[in-house]
Design an enzyme around this catalytic site. Structure first.
Site, PDB file in Angstrom:
ATOM      1  N   ASP A 166     -12.026   9.491  -3.103  1.00 42.42           N
ATOM      2  CA  ASP A 166     -13.286  10.254  -3.118  1.00 42.42           C
ATOM      3  C   ASP A 166     -13.172  11.369  -4.161  1.00 42.42           C
ATOM      4  O   ASP A 166     -14.115  12.125  -4.347  1.00 42.42           O
ATOM      5  CB  ASP A 166     -13.519  10.916  -1.752  1.00 42.42           C
ATOM      6  CG  ASP A 166     -12.457  11.970  -1.498  1.00 42.42           C
ATOM      7  OD1 ASP A 166     -11.252  11.626  -1.565  1.00 42.42           O
ATOM      8  OD2 ASP A 166     -12.806  13.141  -1.291  1.00 42.42           O
ATOM      9  N   THR A 194     -10.481   2.641   4.842  1.00 44.67           N
ATOM     10  CA  THR A 194      -9.317   3.405   5.304  1.00 44.67           C
ATOM     11  C   THR A 194      -9.833   4.537   6.200  1.00 44.67           C
ATOM     12  O   THR A 194     -11.045   4.784   6.274  1.00 44.67           O
ATOM     13  CB  THR A 194      -8.545   4.021   4.107  1.00 44.67           C
ATOM     14  OG1 THR A 194      -9.227   5.187   3.669  1.00 44.67           O
ATOM     15  CG2 THR A 194      -8.413   3.040   2.957  1.00 44.67           C
ATOM     16  N   GLU A 195      -8.903   5.251   6.846  1.00 44.84           N
ATOM     17  CA  GLU A 195      -9.319   6.394   7.677  1.00 44.84           C
ATOM     18  C   GLU A 195     -10.080   7.426   6.830  1.00 44.84           C
ATOM     19  O   GLU A 195     -11.148   7.897   7.206  1.00 44.84           O
ATOM     20  CB  GLU A 195      -8.099   7.079   8.306  1.00 44.84           C
ATOM     21  CG  GLU A 195      -7.657   6.480   9.620  1.00 44.84           C
ATOM     22  CD  GLU A 195      -6.456   5.559   9.463  1.00 44.84           C
ATOM     23  OE1 GLU A 195      -6.017   5.320   8.318  1.00 44.84           O
ATOM     24  OE2 GLU A 195      -5.976   5.063  10.495  1.00 44.84           O
ATOM     25  N   TYR A 196      -9.489   7.783   5.691  1.00 42.58           N
ATOM     26  CA  TYR A 196     -10.105   8.798   4.831  1.00 42.58           C
ATOM     27  C   TYR A 196     -11.445   8.320   4.280  1.00 42.58           C
ATOM     28  O   TYR A 196     -12.391   9.098   4.154  1.00 42.58           O
ATOM     29  CB  TYR A 196      -9.154   9.162   3.680  1.00 42.58           C
ATOM     30  CG  TYR A 196      -8.196  10.286   4.032  1.00 42.58           C
ATOM     31  CD1 TYR A 196      -7.300  10.142   5.079  1.00 42.58           C
ATOM     32  CD2 TYR A 196      -8.202  11.475   3.332  1.00 42.58           C
ATOM     33  CE1 TYR A 196      -6.420  11.152   5.414  1.00 42.58           C
ATOM     34  CE2 TYR A 196      -7.324  12.499   3.663  1.00 42.58           C
ATOM     35  CZ  TYR A 196      -6.438  12.335   4.707  1.00 42.58           C
ATOM     36  OH  TYR A 196      -5.573  13.347   5.042  1.00 42.58           O
ATOM     37  N   GLU A 197     -11.519   7.032   3.961  1.00 44.61           N
ATOM     38  CA  GLU A 197     -12.772   6.475   3.423  1.00 44.61           C
ATOM     39  C   GLU A 197     -13.903   6.623   4.446  1.00 44.61           C
ATOM     40  O   GLU A 197     -15.021   7.017   4.096  1.00 44.61           O
ATOM     41  CB  GLU A 197     -12.539   4.992   3.095  1.00 44.61           C
ATOM     42  CG  GLU A 197     -13.697   4.308   2.405  1.00 44.61           C
ATOM     43  CD  GLU A 197     -13.306   2.902   1.950  1.00 44.61           C
ATOM     44  OE1 GLU A 197     -12.112   2.526   2.044  1.00 44.61           O
ATOM     45  OE2 GLU A 197     -14.201   2.177   1.493  1.00 44.61           O
ATOM     46  N   GLU A 235       0.868  -1.183   0.000  1.00 46.53           N
ATOM     47  CA  GLU A 235       0.000   0.000   0.000  1.00 46.53           C
ATOM     48  C   GLU A 235       0.905   1.233   0.000  1.00 46.53           C
ATOM     49  O   GLU A 235       1.816   1.333   0.825  1.00 46.53           O
ATOM     50  CB  GLU A 235      -0.904   0.023   1.246  1.00 46.53           C
ATOM     51  CG  GLU A 235      -1.881   1.201   1.231  1.00 46.53           C
ATOM     52  CD  GLU A 235      -2.608   1.416   2.566  1.00 46.53           C
ATOM     53  OE1 GLU A 235      -2.142   0.908   3.601  1.00 46.53           O
ATOM     54  OE2 GLU A 235      -3.632   2.126   2.549  1.00 46.53           O
ATOM     55  N   ASP A 291      -2.937  11.601  -2.453  1.00 44.03           N
ATOM     56  CA  ASP A 291      -3.017  13.063  -2.569  1.00 44.03           C
ATOM     57  C   ASP A 291      -3.332  13.421  -4.027  1.00 44.03           C
ATOM     58  O   ASP A 291      -2.673  12.934  -4.940  1.00 44.03           O
ATOM     59  CB  ASP A 291      -1.685  13.688  -2.140  1.00 44.03           C
ATOM     60  CG  ASP A 291      -1.374  13.399  -0.671  1.00 44.03           C
ATOM     61  OD1 ASP A 291      -2.324  13.334   0.128  1.00 44.03           O
ATOM     62  OD2 ASP A 291      -0.193  13.220  -0.330  1.00 44.03           O
ATOM     63  N   LYS A 318      -3.209  20.798  -9.166  1.00 46.07           N
ATOM     64  CA  LYS A 318      -2.622  21.773 -10.109  1.00 46.07           C
ATOM     65  C   LYS A 318      -1.870  21.052 -11.219  1.00 46.07           C
ATOM     66  O   LYS A 318      -1.114  20.105 -10.955  1.00 46.07           O
ATOM     67  CB  LYS A 318      -1.661  22.705  -9.367  1.00 46.07           C
ATOM     68  CG  LYS A 318      -2.390  23.629  -8.429  1.00 46.07           C
ATOM     69  CD  LYS A 318      -1.461  24.631  -7.795  1.00 46.07           C
ATOM     70  CE  LYS A 318      -2.278  25.530  -6.875  1.00 46.07           C
ATOM     71  NZ  LYS A 318      -1.548  25.976  -5.708  1.00 46.07           N
TER      72      LYS A 318
HETATM   73  N1  SAM Z   1      -4.303   5.922   2.704  1.00 45.79           N
HETATM   74  C1  SAM Z   1      -4.716   6.646   3.900  1.00 45.79           C
HETATM   75  C2  SAM Z   1      -6.219   6.710   3.970  1.00 45.79           C
HETATM   76  O1  SAM Z   1      -6.866   6.414   2.968  1.00 45.79           O
HETATM   77  O2  SAM Z   1      -6.753   7.027   5.046  1.00 45.79           O
HETATM   78  C3  SAM Z   1      -4.078   8.059   3.938  1.00 45.79           C
HETATM   79  C4  SAM Z   1      -4.502   8.996   2.830  1.00 45.79           C
HETATM   80  S1  SAM Z   1      -3.616  10.558   2.862  1.00 45.79           S
HETATM   81  C5  SAM Z   1      -4.611  11.593   1.885  1.00 45.79           C
HETATM   82  C6  SAM Z   1      -2.262  10.229   1.747  1.00 45.79           C
HETATM   83  C7  SAM Z   1      -1.042   9.671   2.467  1.00 45.79           C
HETATM   84  O3  SAM Z   1      -0.098   9.262   1.490  1.00 45.79           O
HETATM   85  C8  SAM Z   1      -0.342  10.684   3.359  1.00 45.79           C
HETATM   86  O4  SAM Z   1      -0.127  10.120   4.641  1.00 45.79           O
HETATM   87  C9  SAM Z   1       0.967  10.966   2.628  1.00 45.79           C
HETATM   88  O5  SAM Z   1       2.011  11.273   3.517  1.00 45.79           O
HETATM   89  C10 SAM Z   1       1.208   9.654   1.902  1.00 45.79           C
HETATM   90  N2  SAM Z   1       2.014   9.773   0.678  1.00 45.79           N
HETATM   91  C11 SAM Z   1       1.761  10.577  -0.379  1.00 45.79           C
HETATM   92  N3  SAM Z   1       2.691  10.419  -1.334  1.00 45.79           N
HETATM   93  C12 SAM Z   1       3.551   9.483  -0.880  1.00 45.79           C
HETATM   94  C13 SAM Z   1       4.743   8.892  -1.406  1.00 45.79           C
HETATM   95  N4  SAM Z   1       5.231   9.257  -2.595  1.00 45.79           N
HETATM   96  N5  SAM Z   1       5.376   7.950  -0.679  1.00 45.79           N
HETATM   97  C14 SAM Z   1       4.893   7.591   0.540  1.00 45.79           C
HETATM   98  N6  SAM Z   1       3.784   8.120   1.105  1.00 45.79           N
HETATM   99  C15 SAM Z   1       3.118   9.048   0.400  1.00 45.79           C
END
Ligand code: SAM
Length: 212
Positions: free
Chosen positions: A154, A191-194, A44, A118, A122
């Site tokens: 989402d 997931t947390e965000y879900e 993941e 993320d 942009k």
């Molecule tokens: N997957 C989790 C959830 O669905 O609840 C967290 C979602 S959060 C929006 C995105 C996470 O991905 C963040 O904790 C960020 O630090 C991590 N992340 C983004 N790009 C990454 C990368 N290139 N390598 C490792 N982690 C990354």
């Protein structure tokens, strides 16, 4: 994701080096040895605080899970969850997934999860999206010939962008859902965000794509 400074994070990770791998690059091609079995490896990217990977590990004891999260103050939450769940099939890497070919040998991975990545909306940040073509090339290299990516988000714009990106790179679309929770899929682990976004009434998009 809200970030707090956690000065104790280094100590906590050192104490739990059986969960957070200190030098994961030395494990390339040797993850089966690390897990002491030949079970399939699922990774993941962007594990966050670990709710998904912990839930998946408990549900699927015959699969090995590796969660990659670049933010230290976030991954410590995942370490805590994995530790409390007492699962032997999970490892965490505090790394930036900028080149997965340094962490995994060709065809070492069976499935990749991209959960609520993320969106980088942009145009000038397109290269940072985890479904930009250079990331897809890495995924293709480390995945087995019939390997898959499961993506949930989402964010409709990121979802549409990703479907186009997968398609342009020759990936096969196996499944697309525009409202995952309508399916009541018993295999889905939130997931947390879900949890947060679905509580707010947002539809959750999911696709499954197969390597070219
Ligand atoms: N997957 C989790 C959830 O669905 O609840 C967290 C979602 S959060 C929006 C995105 C996470 O991905 C963040 O904790 C960020 O630090 C991590 N992340 C983004 N790009 C990454 C990368 N290139 N390598 C490792 N982690 C990354």
């Amino acid at each position: 994701m809200r970030l707090r400074n956690k000065p104790w994070a280094d100590d906590y990770m050192n104490e739990n080096s059986h969960i957070v791998i200190a030098d994961p690059f030395s494990k390339k091609g040797k993850w089966a040895t690390e897990f002491e079995n030949d079970h399939p490896i699922h990774i993941e990217i962007g594990t966050g605080k670990g709710q998904f990977i912990t839930g998946m590990s408990k549900k699927n004891p015959n699969t090995n899970f590796i969660g990659i999260e670049r933010v230290k103050s976030v991954i410590v939450g995942a370490v805590k969850k994995v530790k409390e769940a007492e699962v032997a099939n999970t490892r965490l890497l505090n790394e930036d997934a900028d080149d997965l070919r340094e962490l995994f040998e060709e065809s070492e991975v069976e499935q990749i999860y991209l959960n609520f990545s993320d969106p980088w909306p942009k145009a000038r940040h397109e290269k940072r999206r985890l479904t930009f073509k250079t990331f897809l090339e890495q995924y293709q290299s480390i995945l087995k010939p019939d390997g898959t990516i499961v993506m949930k988000t989402d964010n409709r714009q990121l979802f549409e962008y990703s479907l186009v990106s997968f398609s342009q790179a020759g990936w096969t679309l196996e499944e697309v859902s525009l409202n995952l929770h309508d399916l009541e899929d018993p295999t889905n682990v939130m997931t947390e965000y879900e949890g947060k976004f679905s509580e707010q009434g947002h539809p959750i998009y999911r696709c499954v794509v197969r390597v070219p």
